[in-house]
Motif scaffolding. Structure first.
Motif, short mmCIF file in Angstrom:
data_model
loop_
_atom_site.label_atom_id
_atom_site.label_comp_id
_atom_site.label_asym_id
_atom_site.label_seq_id
_atom_site.Cartn_x
_atom_site.Cartn_y
_atom_site.Cartn_z
N UNK A 66 1.26 -1.13 -0.12
CA UNK A 66 0.50 0.30 0.38
C UNK A 66 1.06 1.52 -0.13
N UNK A 67 1.58 1.35 1.15
CA UNK A 67 2.74 2.64 0.40
C UNK A 67 4.08 2.00 -0.52
N UNK A 68 4.41 1.28 -1.18
CA UNK A 68 4.59 1.95 -2.47
C UNK A 68 3.84 2.27 -3.43
N UNK A 69 2.53 1.81 -3.56
CA UNK A 69 1.71 2.01 -4.09
C UNK A 69 1.21 3.88 -3.52
N UNK A 70 1.19 4.30 -2.98
CA UNK A 70 0.80 5.85 -2.63
C UNK A 70 2.13 6.25 -2.70
N UNK A 71 3.36 5.58 -2.45
CA UNK A 71 4.54 6.46 -2.24
C UNK A 71 5.05 6.86 -3.97
N UNK A 72 4.12 6.10 -4.16
CA UNK A 72 5.15 6.25 -6.06
C UNK A 72 4.03 6.95 -6.76
N UNK A 73 2.91 7.22 -6.59
CA UNK A 73 2.51 7.93 -7.10
C UNK A 73 2.34 9.65 -6.40
N UNK A 74 2.55 9.81 -5.20
CA UNK A 74 3.39 10.94 -4.35
C UNK A 74 4.15 11.40 -5.03
N UNK A 284 1.12 -0.48 -11.60
CA UNK A 284 -0.27 0.50 -11.70
C UNK A 284 0.38 2.30 -10.82
N UNK A 285 1.02 2.50 -10.11
CA UNK A 285 1.15 3.78 -10.34
C UNK A 285 1.97 4.92 -11.01
N UNK A 286 2.36 3.41 -11.78
CA UNK A 286 3.32 4.62 -12.84
C UNK A 286 2.41 4.50 -14.22
N UNK A 287 2.17 3.66 -14.30
CA UNK A 287 0.09 3.84 -15.60
C UNK A 287 0.03 4.75 -15.29
N UNK A 288 -0.63 5.48 -13.72
CA UNK A 288 -1.98 6.42 -13.37
C UNK A 288 -0.73 7.79 -14.07
N UNK A 289 0.27 7.92 -13.33
CA UNK A 289 1.74 9.02 -13.87
C UNK A 289 1.68 9.54 -15.13
N UNK A 290 1.82 8.39 -15.72
CA UNK A 290 1.71 8.64 -17.09
C UNK A 290 0.32 8.35 -17.88
N UNK A 291 -0.66 8.06 -17.21
CA UNK A 291 -1.24 8.10 -18.05
C UNK A 291 -3.00 9.00 -17.36
N UNK A 292 -4.07 8.82 -16.82
CA UNK A 292 -5.03 9.80 -16.78
C UNK A 292 -4.53 10.69 -15.58
N UNK A 293 -3.94 10.15 -14.63
CA UNK A 293 -3.81 11.03 -13.61
C UNK A 293 -2.07 12.85 -13.73
N UNK A 294 -2.07 12.31 -14.63
CA UNK A 294 -0.42 13.81 -14.83
C UNK A 294 -0.93 14.72 -14.04
N UNK A 295 -2.10 15.29 -14.86
CA UNK A 295 -2.69 16.12 -15.18
C UNK A 295 -3.39 16.93 -13.68
N UNK A 296 -3.49 15.88 -12.96
CA UNK A 296 -4.78 16.19 -11.33
C UNK A 296 -3.94 16.17 -10.41
N UNK A 297 -4.12 16.78 -9.54
CA UNK A 297 -4.03 16.90 -8.20
C UNK A 297 -3.20 15.83 -7.18
N UNK A 298 -2.19 16.39 -6.06
CA UNK A 298 -1.22 15.88 -5.94
C UNK A 298 -2.54 15.24 -4.82
N UNK A 299 -3.91 16.02 -4.15
CA UNK A 299 -4.84 15.28 -3.66
C UNK A 299 -5.66 14.23 -3.47
N UNK A 300 -5.93 14.13 -5.23
CA UNK A 300 -6.54 13.24 -6.40
C UNK A 300 -5.76 12.04 -6.51
#
Length: 353
Positions: A66-74, A284-300
């Motif tokens: 869980x920490x790896x997922x959220x930490x990579x996203x952050x 999954x975190x990397x795919x989100x950053x390069x995909x649908x979450x690349x332009x959203x806020x940190x909180x989201x």
């Protein structure tokens, strides 16, 4: 490129460790609050603090995916928000190289967590449970409601407390015949493992027949059992708190006794495959950053990470018990969520490319 790898690695590793610290801190606080209800007699506030401190290492490996997922996203999200990822891509750094720069520190943290889960956490947890059980036993009675049950052939056993050095407290042994009738009840204040066999101390034995019950007392008595201190070190802990080697050893022992080892086999595969689970979460975190979450806020991003983590954990909680109920191999219950993680990550990366 080496400086760039170190920079990305430091950013991601710091984010993962920060998330892990927060989650483990919340878990420690929750455990402390729960244990305060048990304070009485010899189990004091200092004992509670010792118990919570000793069980804390077990939370590290448990919450690492869980920490790896959220930490990579952050971590990657902060680089994306400051347009640093865009600059890296424009400078010719490929997505594969960025992925490897993220995976390296994650693997290093995973290996440290695996070492703690295999060698540190089980020993600390056993000491904590043993000290807690002995303190609570002294605070109540010799027949404590705390402790653990075990079955071996026709005998059902209960131990109030198990110490790591092969000493048992409050040993109760109940033997049954082929018609499931109680034929013998034995209680010993203490048992020691000496020279490859058990010695019961302060023994009270009751033999039951159809006509009467006969009670006998012995200062010492031999006890034949396949249990060893190593197996008891496993028995005292819940399956999810055991080491990988301990889970394999105890599952083999249960299978040898003709008993159901499903819980321990499931926990074994979950722990053994957890490094792959962590890689799946990172993917999954990397795919989100390069995909649908690349332009959203940190909180989201953090919100999405929490939701994905909850969904993954729920899927594990559903498939795990299902494997025990419906009888399919527990390895499938462990592998399916991992495959789903990599499949989702792969689809998002394919859409991006």
């Amino acid at each position: 490129m080496h400086k760039l790898n170190r920079y990305i690695g430091r950013t991601v590793a710091a984010a993962i460790l920060l998330v892990l610290l927060v989650i483990v801190g919340i878990d420690i606080l929750s455990s402390l609050i729960d244990e305060l209800k048990e304070i009485r007699g010899d189990y004091t506030f200092v004992s509670v603090l010792q118990y919570v401190g000793l069980v804390a290492p077990g939370s590290l490996y448990k919450y690492l995916p869980f920490a790896a997922l959220v930490g990579c996203l952050a971590g990657l999200g902060s680089l994306a928000s400051s347009s640093e990822l865009v600059v890296m891509r424009a400078a010719g750094v490929s997505t594969a190289k960025l992925v490897m720069a993220v995976v390296r520190p994650t693997l290093f943290i995973t290996l440290i967590g695996l070492f703690v889960a295999e060698y540190v956490a089980p020993a600390a947890q056993q000491i904590a449970e043993s000290q807690r059980a002995i303190a609570l036993q002294k605070s109540t009675s010799s027949h404590s409601r705390h402790g653990m049950w075990h079955r071996e052939s026709d005998a059902f056993m209960h131990f109030n407390a198990v110490q790591p050095n092969g000493v048992l407290y409050g040993v109760s042994i109940y033997r049954f015949d082929d018609q499931q009738r109680l034929v013998q009840s034995t209680y010993a204040e203490r048992a020691n493992y000496l020279g490859g066999s058990w010695m019961l101390e302060d023994v009270r034995q009751v033999d039951f027949s159809e006509q009467r019950a006969e009670q006998q007392f012995f200062p010492q008595r031999d006890w034949e059992s396949d249990l060893s201190p190593e197996l008891l070190n496993v028995l005292v802990l819940d399956p999810e708190d055991l080491s990988i080697s301990g889970l394999w050893r105890y599952a083999s022992y249960l299978n040898k006794q003709g008993l159901n080892a499903g819980d321990y086999e499931l926990a074994f595969w979950n722990k053994l495959l957890q490094p792959v689970t962590i890689l799946g979460m990172v993917f999954v975190a990397i795919s989100f950053i390069f995909g649908p979450l690349r332009d959203v806020t940190m909180g989201f991003r953090i919100f999405v990470g929490v939701m994905v983590g909850i969904v993954f954990r729920t899927l594990q909680d559903i498939l795990g018990p299902s494997s025990l109920v419906y009888g399919f191999d527990p390895i499938y219950a462990s592998v399916c969520p991992i495959i789903i993680c990599f499949a989702v990550g792969g689809l998002l990366m394919m859409k991006r490319t």
